[in-house]
Design a protein around this motif. Structure first.
Motif, short mmCIF file in Angstrom:
data_model
loop_
_atom_site.label_atom_id
_atom_site.label_comp_id
_atom_site.label_asym_id
_atom_site.label_seq_id
_atom_site.Cartn_x
_atom_site.Cartn_y
_atom_site.Cartn_z
N PHE A 133 -2.63 -35.63 13.12
CA PHE A 133 -3.40 -34.53 13.70
C PHE A 133 -3.41 -34.63 15.22
N CYS A 134 -3.33 -33.45 15.87
CA CYS A 134 -3.41 -33.46 17.34
C CYS A 134 -4.30 -32.37 17.93
N TRP A 135 -4.70 -31.38 17.14
CA TRP A 135 -5.48 -30.28 17.73
C TRP A 135 -6.02 -29.38 16.63
N THR A 136 -7.11 -28.68 16.91
CA THR A 136 -7.62 -27.64 16.03
C THR A 136 -8.22 -26.53 16.87
N GLU A 137 -8.18 -25.32 16.35
CA GLU A 137 -8.79 -24.19 17.05
C GLU A 137 -9.29 -23.18 16.04
N VAL A 138 -10.40 -22.54 16.35
CA VAL A 138 -10.94 -21.51 15.49
C VAL A 138 -10.42 -20.15 15.97
N HIS A 139 -9.99 -19.33 15.03
CA HIS A 139 -9.52 -17.98 15.31
C HIS A 139 -10.59 -17.02 14.78
N THR A 140 -11.09 -16.14 15.64
CA THR A 140 -12.24 -15.31 15.28
C THR A 140 -12.15 -13.95 15.95
N ARG A 141 -12.87 -12.99 15.39
CA ARG A 141 -13.04 -11.67 16.02
C ARG A 141 -14.38 -11.57 16.73
N GLN A 142 -15.27 -12.53 16.49
CA GLN A 142 -16.62 -12.46 17.05
C GLN A 142 -16.78 -13.49 18.17
N LYS A 143 -16.05 -13.23 19.24
CA LYS A 143 -15.97 -14.18 20.36
C LYS A 143 -17.34 -14.60 20.89
N GLY A 144 -18.17 -13.64 21.23
CA GLY A 144 -19.44 -13.96 21.87
C GLY A 144 -20.35 -14.79 20.98
N ARG A 145 -20.53 -14.35 19.74
CA ARG A 145 -21.40 -15.08 18.81
C ARG A 145 -20.85 -16.47 18.50
N VAL A 146 -19.54 -16.54 18.32
CA VAL A 146 -18.92 -17.81 17.94
C VAL A 146 -18.96 -18.80 19.10
N ASP A 147 -18.67 -18.34 20.32
CA ASP A 147 -18.76 -19.24 21.48
C ASP A 147 -20.17 -19.81 21.60
N ALA A 148 -21.15 -18.93 21.51
CA ALA A 148 -22.54 -19.38 21.65
C ALA A 148 -22.90 -20.36 20.53
N PHE A 149 -22.41 -20.11 19.33
CA PHE A 149 -22.71 -20.96 18.18
C PHE A 149 -22.21 -22.38 18.40
N TYR A 150 -20.93 -22.55 18.71
CA TYR A 150 -20.38 -23.90 18.84
C TYR A 150 -20.95 -24.61 20.06
N GLU A 151 -21.23 -23.87 21.10
CA GLU A 151 -21.77 -24.51 22.29
C GLU A 151 -23.23 -24.94 22.07
N GLU A 152 -23.94 -24.21 21.19
CA GLU A 152 -25.30 -24.61 20.87
C GLU A 152 -25.33 -25.75 19.84
N VAL A 153 -24.53 -25.62 18.79
CA VAL A 153 -24.56 -26.60 17.71
C VAL A 153 -23.99 -27.95 18.15
N PHE A 154 -22.84 -27.92 18.82
CA PHE A 154 -22.13 -29.15 19.16
C PHE A 154 -22.27 -29.56 20.62
N GLY A 155 -22.86 -28.71 21.44
CA GLY A 155 -22.98 -29.04 22.86
C GLY A 155 -21.68 -28.90 23.62
N PHE A 156 -20.71 -28.17 23.04
CA PHE A 156 -19.42 -28.01 23.71
C PHE A 156 -19.58 -27.29 25.05
N GLN A 157 -18.70 -27.66 25.99
CA GLN A 157 -18.61 -26.98 27.27
C GLN A 157 -17.25 -26.29 27.32
N GLY A 158 -17.26 -24.98 27.55
CA GLY A 158 -16.05 -24.19 27.43
C GLY A 158 -15.31 -23.98 28.74
N THR A 159 -13.99 -23.85 28.62
CA THR A 159 -13.12 -23.51 29.75
C THR A 159 -12.19 -22.41 29.29
N ASP A 160 -12.24 -21.25 29.92
CA ASP A 160 -11.34 -20.15 29.57
C ASP A 160 -10.00 -20.39 30.25
N LEU A 161 -8.91 -20.20 29.49
CA LEU A 161 -7.57 -20.48 30.00
C LEU A 161 -6.80 -19.21 30.26
#
Length: 271
Positions: A133-161
């Motif tokens: 294994f080297c990477w995983t990514e979630v594919h979604t149509r609900q960008k705003g809700r999903v970003d907020a979810f993972y950043e709240e649940v896991f404490g992730f800090q996001g970087t847009d590329l």
């Protein structure tokens, strides 16, 4: 010190209709060997190190799919945060003997993932190397809700590329809204990222559900794609170059989808 940062991906498994056929496919493709584990499943090993598990589906209604698990040191608290953040808990925490405890959940967009609180088993014993294994990514149509979810649940800090100039599917696809996530406390950016988020565009069928795409490192992306086809699999996205190397999206001979990534000769794989 734990082998995995809090909320980092620590394990993957695949649910298959035919376990023995899966062992033949992945054994040939990645050079994996297998050992029996509890129940109708098998641990996959690369160079004698744990890299994944294959399991026989117990219910035909279950998807034939690869799943990813995120590390947690308090699975009960993480499950509570999932509910509070608008996710769905599919399986409440259960013990897996002395190995640890697991739970299964879905984000607000419907993508399913697992949680793992380590006991005797931390997770991967090999990663970011060919056949693992080297990477995983979630594919979604609900960008705003999903970003907020993972950043709240896991404490992730996001970087847009900036993904301009790369391929259409997967990490860094052309025109794809892509974000990487780094663990809490780390300087956010590609060097510390542990997973990512991609937006499913209108170019894909409306019925396509949200999902996690799991990547395995390979020495030669083109060769791996060709080998998968010879083994009865299919190519969903032919090999193409991205900022992190060369990738392809494949299906095994039972239709489970995964990606392969050939890291650049000099540089870092998508970690």
């Amino acid at each position: 010190m734990a082998a995995f940062a809090q909320s980092a991906p620590c394990w993957v498994d695949v649910q298959l209709p035919d376990l023995e056929a899966g062992k033949r496919f992945y054994g040939e493709l990645f050079g994996w060997t297998f050992r029996a584990c509890d129940g109708p499943c098998a641990d996959a090993l690369s160079d004698g190190k744990l890299v994944a598990a294959l399991a026989a589906k117990q219910d035909g209604r279950m998807p034939t799919a690869w799943g990813v698990y995120f590390a947690t040191d308090d699975i009960v608290a993480t499950v509570a945060r999932i509910r509070e953040a608008g996710g769905q808990v599919i399986t409440d925490p259960v013990r897996a003997g002395g190995a640890g405890a697991l739970a299964e959940a879905a984000d607000p967009g419907g993508a399913v993932f697992g949680l793992w609180q380590a006991g005797d088993r931390e997770g991967f014993e090999k990663r970011h190397e060919p056949g693992s294994f080297c990477w995983t990514e979630v594919h979604t149509r609900q960008k705003g809700r999903v970003d907020a979810f993972y950043e709240e649940v896991f404490g992730f800090q996001g970087t847009d590329l900036d993904t301009s100039g790369a391929g259409e599917s997967g990490t860094g696809g052309s025109g794809v809204d892509f974000r990487t996530w780094s663990p809490a406390g780390a300087e956010p950016g590609p060097d510390t990222a542990v997973c990512g988020r991609s937006v499913i565009t209108d170019a894909f069928p409306a019925e396509m559900p949200s999902y996690f795409l799991n990547y395995f490192a390979v020495e030669d992306c083109n060769a791996a794609a060709g080998h998968a086809v010879r083994l009865g699999g299919r190519i969903s996205a032919p090999p193409f170059d991205i900022p992190y190397g060369r990738m392809a999206v494949l299906q095994d001979d039972q239709s489970a989808v995964f990606a392969v990534l050939q890291p650049p000769v000099s540089g870092k794989s998508a970690e």
